[in-house]
Structure formats: C-alpha cells, structure tokens
Design a protein around this motif. Structure first.
Motif, PDB file in Angstrom:
ATOM      1  N   GLU A 100       0.853  -1.135  -0.102  1.00 54.49           N
ATOM      2  CA  GLU A 100      -0.012  -0.056   0.001  1.00 54.49           C
ATOM      3  C   GLU A 100       0.762   1.144  -0.041  1.00 54.49           C
ATOM      4  N   PRO A 101       0.276   2.457  -0.317  1.00 53.14           N
ATOM      5  CA  PRO A 101       1.277   3.803  -0.499  1.00 53.14           C
ATOM      6  C   PRO A 101       1.788   4.080   0.877  1.00 53.14           C
ATOM      7  N   ASP A 102       1.324   3.718   2.068  1.00 54.66           N
ATOM      8  CA  ASP A 102       1.843   4.158   3.238  1.00 54.66           C
ATOM      9  C   ASP A 102       2.519   2.851   3.966  1.00 54.66           C
ATOM     10  N   THR A 103       2.557   1.580   3.186  1.00 46.94           N
ATOM     11  CA  THR A 103       3.129   0.537   3.767  1.00 46.94           C
ATOM     12  C   THR A 103       4.572   0.886   4.458  1.00 46.94           C
ATOM     13  N   LEU A 104       5.395   1.329   3.748  1.00 47.94           N
ATOM     14  CA  LEU A 104       6.902   1.463   4.224  1.00 47.94           C
ATOM     15  C   LEU A 104       6.682   2.640   5.287  1.00 47.94           C
ATOM     16  N   SER A 105       6.040   3.839   5.325  1.00 52.56           N
ATOM     17  CA  SER A 105       5.932   4.631   6.283  1.00 52.56           C
ATOM     18  C   SER A 105       5.767   4.188   7.697  1.00 52.56           C
ATOM     19  N   HIS A 106       4.898   3.234   7.821  1.00 50.42           N
ATOM     20  CA  HIS A 106       4.369   2.722   9.042  1.00 50.42           C
ATOM     21  C   HIS A 106       5.590   1.716   9.509  1.00 50.42           C
ATOM     22  N   LEU A 107       6.129   0.986   8.673  1.00 53.79           N
ATOM     23  CA  LEU A 107       7.513   0.395   8.925  1.00 53.79           C
ATOM     24  C   LEU A 107       8.560   1.326   9.724  1.00 53.79           C
ATOM     25  N   VAL A 108       8.845   2.420   8.973  1.00 51.73           N
ATOM     26  CA  VAL A 108      10.031   3.256   9.314  1.00 51.73           C
ATOM     27  C   VAL A 108       9.635   4.015  10.516  1.00 51.73           C
ATOM     28  N   GLU A 109       8.330   4.631  10.542  1.00 60.01           N
ATOM     29  CA  GLU A 109       7.904   5.094  11.818  1.00 60.01           C
ATOM     30  C   GLU A 109       7.928   4.383  13.197  1.00 60.01           C
ATOM     31  N   PHE A 110       7.398   3.129  12.931  1.00 55.78           N
ATOM     32  CA  PHE A 110       7.399   2.242  14.315  1.00 55.78           C
ATOM     33  C   PHE A 110       8.846   1.949  14.799  1.00 55.78           C
ATOM     34  N   THR A 111       9.756   1.781  13.730  1.00 54.84           N
ATOM     35  CA  THR A 111      11.032   1.620  14.242  1.00 54.84           C
ATOM     36  C   THR A 111      11.800   2.609  14.717  1.00 54.84           C
ATOM     37  N   LEU A 112      11.772   3.871  14.391  1.00 50.99           N
ATOM     38  CA  LEU A 112      12.130   4.950  14.832  1.00 50.99           C
ATOM     39  C   LEU A 112      11.745   5.455  16.164  1.00 50.99           C
ATOM     40  N   GLU A 113      10.475   4.814  16.324  1.00 46.78           N
ATOM     41  CA  GLU A 113       9.666   5.205  17.680  1.00 46.78           C
ATOM     42  C   GLU A 113      10.423   4.080  18.632  1.00 46.78           C
ATOM     43  N   HIS A 114      10.786   2.902  18.099  1.00 47.88           N
ATOM     44  CA  HIS A 114      11.206   1.712  18.988  1.00 47.88           C
ATOM     45  C   HIS A 114      12.702   1.285  18.469  1.00 47.88           C
ATOM     46  N   PRO A 115      13.607   2.215  19.004  1.00 41.22           N
ATOM     47  CA  PRO A 115      15.103   1.793  18.285  1.00 41.22           C
ATOM     48  C   PRO A 115      15.541   0.596  18.675  1.00 41.22           C
ATOM     49  N   GLU A 116      14.895  -0.255  19.739  1.00 37.09           N
ATOM     50  CA  GLU A 116      15.484  -1.600  20.191  1.00 37.09           C
ATOM     51  C   GLU A 116      14.902  -2.761  19.037  1.00 37.09           C
ATOM     52  N   LYS A 154      -5.264  -2.293  20.503  1.00 38.49           N
ATOM     53  CA  LYS A 154      -4.667  -1.264  20.151  1.00 38.49           C
ATOM     54  C   LYS A 154      -3.219  -1.223  19.997  1.00 38.49           C
ATOM     55  N   GLU A 155      -2.709  -2.384  20.422  1.00 35.11           N
ATOM     56  CA  GLU A 155      -1.198  -2.572  20.372  1.00 35.11           C
ATOM     57  C   GLU A 155      -0.892  -2.248  18.885  1.00 35.11           C
ATOM     58  N   PRO A 156       0.426  -1.637  18.632  1.00 43.85           N
ATOM     59  CA  PRO A 156       0.775  -1.349  16.994  1.00 43.85           C
ATOM     60  C   PRO A 156       1.509  -2.238  16.590  1.00 43.85           C
ATOM     61  N   ALA A 157       1.935  -3.257  17.298  1.00 44.61           N
ATOM     62  CA  ALA A 157       2.808  -4.423  16.522  1.00 44.61           C
ATOM     63  C   ALA A 157       2.679  -5.487  17.401  1.00 44.61           C
ATOM     64  N   VAL A 158       2.962  -6.567  16.967  1.00 43.15           N
ATOM     65  CA  VAL A 158       3.247  -7.905  17.562  1.00 43.15           C
ATOM     66  C   VAL A 158       4.565  -8.581  17.324  1.00 43.15           C
ATOM     67  N   GLU A 159       5.034  -8.900  18.622  1.00 43.56           N
ATOM     68  CA  GLU A 159       6.489  -9.461  18.516  1.00 43.56           C
ATOM     69  C   GLU A 159       6.400 -10.880  18.000  1.00 43.56           C
ATOM     70  N   VAL A 160       6.960 -10.871  16.893  1.00 43.36           N
ATOM     71  CA  VAL A 160       7.025 -12.273  16.325  1.00 43.36           C
ATOM     72  C   VAL A 160       8.370 -12.964  16.110  1.00 43.36           C
ATOM     73  N   VAL A 161       8.528 -14.160  16.022  1.00 37.86           N
ATOM     74  CA  VAL A 161       9.681 -15.210  16.153  1.00 37.86           C
ATOM     75  C   VAL A 161      10.790 -14.918  14.811  1.00 37.86           C
ATOM     76  N   ASN A 162      10.144 -14.412  13.902  1.00 36.90           N
ATOM     77  CA  ASN A 162      10.905 -14.473  12.575  1.00 36.90           C
ATOM     78  C   ASN A 162       9.895 -13.942  11.535  1.00 36.90           C
ATOM     79  N   ALA A 163      10.347 -13.744  10.145  1.00 37.85           N
ATOM     80  CA  ALA A 163       9.378 -13.260   9.335  1.00 37.85           C
ATOM     81  C   ALA A 163      10.006 -13.835   7.808  1.00 37.85           C
ATOM     82  N   THR A 164       8.736 -13.624   6.778  1.00 36.60           N
ATOM     83  CA  THR A 164       9.408 -14.111   5.394  1.00 36.60           C
ATOM     84  C   THR A 164       9.970 -12.729   4.851  1.00 36.60           C
ATOM     85  N   PHE A 165      10.485 -12.943   3.457  1.00 39.70           N
ATOM     86  CA  PHE A 165      10.659 -11.886   2.718  1.00 39.70           C
ATOM     87  C   PHE A 165       9.741 -11.111   1.946  1.00 39.70           C
TER      88      PHE A 165
END
Length: 324
Positions: A100-116, A154-165
């Motif tokens: 989607e047009p905002d798919t990347l934005s959501h990934l980056v913004e979550f990462t910047l808010e959670h540097p761990e 309302k949690e913004p993300a789910v902690e996962v074991v691994n992911a696909t490409f």
C-alpha cells in the motif's frame, strides 16, 4: 533529525506483469524511499528489456548470470545495498508483493519510535487488501508475549519469532552484525533463517497498520508436502527439509531434534498413511533425503565487504543468564 532513507529490493524471475505492478507500488511510497534494487534471476520473458528501458534514477538493476533462486537473489540485493548504497534501511519483497502507499512509512515510523527493534514486517494479505491473511507469510508470535495483545487490541505491533521476505525491513547496522542471507538455501527458508539471526540480537515485530498484498497463485500453508498436488513443484521440498534442519541447528540441538521429529512423525507419517496422497513414494523419499542432507549442510555466512561489526550478546544467552 535527518530523515531516514530506505532501499527497497525486489527479486524477480519470469513474472513481468507482477513485477511491473510491484515496482509501481514501491515507487509510489509516500515517504522514505530512496532507491529500489531489482535483482533479475535470468528471466526469459522480457524482464531484462523492460528493466533496461526504465528511466528512473532511483532504480538499481542487477541482471544475474544464472538463476540464483530467491535466496541467492536476496543475498545479492542485500550485498548491493551494503556495498553500493548508503541508505539506512533495506526493505525486501518478492515480485508478487504489492505494498500500500503508506506501507513503508508505517514500518519506518514504528522503527524510529522503537530503536530496540531488529526487524519489522507488514501484515500480508492474499490477493487483495481486504483478503484473507497470506498463510505462507504468517509467522508465530513470540511465546509469552501474545497475552498482552489479547488484552489490548490497540497494540501497534506484535512481537514475532521471525518473518518472510515479503515486506520485511531492517537496518544497515543489522546487516553489519549478522551478514547476508544464506544464498545456498536457493529457495525456501532463507528468510526464516536470516530473521532468526536478527531476532537473536534484537527482536522483530509485525507492524499492524503496515499492509502488503501477496499475489501468489494459491493461498497455501508453507511447506505442506502432504497436501501438495502439483508434481512439478516437488523439487522445492528437497530444499525445504534440508533448509529446515540447518535453520533449527543454528538455534539449538533441541530445536533440530524437534524439527526432525515433527517432519517424521507428522509429514512422513501422514504422507505414508493418509488416503489420496499424490506422488506418495516420491514425497516419502524427499522428506527423508532432505532431512539427512540437512545434518551435513553448513555453508559459511558471508558479510558485506567493509561492513562488519561485532554482534551484541545473544538475547538467548541473556535470557539464560537471568535463569542462572
């Protein structure tokens, strides 16, 4: 703060119509995108001519001299990112991934808010945005974390074991720590093994509002040899079982024995006993041969030239220290 930049990477092989759709969707991202690497695995359907005719300074094309498989393609994409570009993050996907047009934005913004965070991935839907989950891209939540998601929708993300490409993003720093995807996997499982490596240092998360569509032909479960009815796809399972064993071995001996036991007690047994299983004898042989090969399969992990830093302590080791 200087805005972060992202390199997207698409691996393609003989799916030009889907590649065009995927590339258009990636180039239409509303923020952060700086470059798009396209690795063409020696396609014969006009992909080379199409890519060579593009006029967009953001696009970096690599034509492979041979079909490297998905694993080899992603290995090359991450290598190019590390050696030729200077962006902060790399975002990987297949050529049938339509973000989607905002798919990347959501990934980056979550990462910047959670540097761990070590990696982030999207929710992947099959066929269309409001479709069912793409089952081959659904990864397990980390044990003992899922309860909080039941309590708070309302949690913004789910902690996962691994992911696909299929829409997964990680930083240049993580590439320097864990190296490149394992090209020797050729197909299937390279993404799990690689994101396992990352998650052993920093955890991974599926970002709930980041949506990507996977336009695979069928919405099947990953590696389900028992239900497989297309005889022309069976060769892939030779890699599936071999790669499963190495991925598990790199976690622990206990995990390796678990993977082998499940493959024999579930997959081999069901293939042997269930009615109407196609290519029964061939499948039984593939399972056992793949598991055996996996015991001796141990390719070295490669690193980007000039991009290697020491890993921090394994989170598994940290957790064991707390138990001592």
């Amino acid at each position: 703060m200087t805005e972060k930049t992202v390199t997207a990477a698409i691996v393609t092989y003989n799916r030009l119509p889907l590649l065009k759709e995927s590339l258009a969707a990636v180039l239409a991202q509303n923020n952060y995108l700086s470059h798009v690497i396209v690795v063409d695995n020696l396609s014969t359907d006009g992909t080379k001519e199409y890519l060579d005719g593009l006029d967009d300074a953001r696009i970096v094309v690599h034509h492979a001299d041979e079909n490297l498989g998905g694993a080899g393609g992603f290995n090359q994409a991450v290598r190019l990112f590390g050696e030729q570009l200077n962006d902060d993050f790399i975002w990987l996907m297949d050529d049938d991934t339509i973000p989607e047009p905002d798919t990347l934005s959501h990934l980056v913004e979550f990462t910047l808010e959670h540097p761990e965070v070590g990696f982030v991935n999207s929710q992947v839907r099959w066929g269309r945005v409001n479709g069912n989950p793409s089952w081959m891209n659904v990864t397990a939540p980390r044990p003992f974390t899922w309860q909080r998601y039941l309590m708070n929708s309302k949690e913004p993300a789910v902690e996962v074991v691994n992911a696909t490409f299929v829409s997964v993003m990680f930083s240049r720093e993580m590439v320097a720590m864990v190296g490149l995807p394992q090209k020797e996997y050729f197909i299937w499982g390279d993404d799990m093994e690689y994101t396992n490596r990352i998650a052993d240092i920093k955890r991974g998360y599926m970002v709930m509002n980041s949506i990507a569509v996977h336009k695979s032909k069928e919405n099947t479960k990953p590696g389900d040899i028992v239900a497989e009815t297309d005889d022309s796809r069976l060769w892939r399972y030779n890699y599936e079982y071999r790669n499963r064993v190495l991925t598990a071995r790199r976690i622990s001996k206990k995990e390796m024995f678990k993977v082998i036991s499940v493959a024999i007690l579930r997959d081999w047994r069901k293939t042997l006993l269930r009615k109407n299983v196609t290519s029964r004898g061939k499948k039984l042989n593939i399972i056992m041969r793949g598991l055996w090969r996996g015991l001796f399969f141990n390719p070295a992990i490669e690193y980007v030239l000039g991009l290697k830093i020491a890993k921090t302590q394994s989170l598994r080791d940290s957790e064991m220290d707390l138990l001592d």
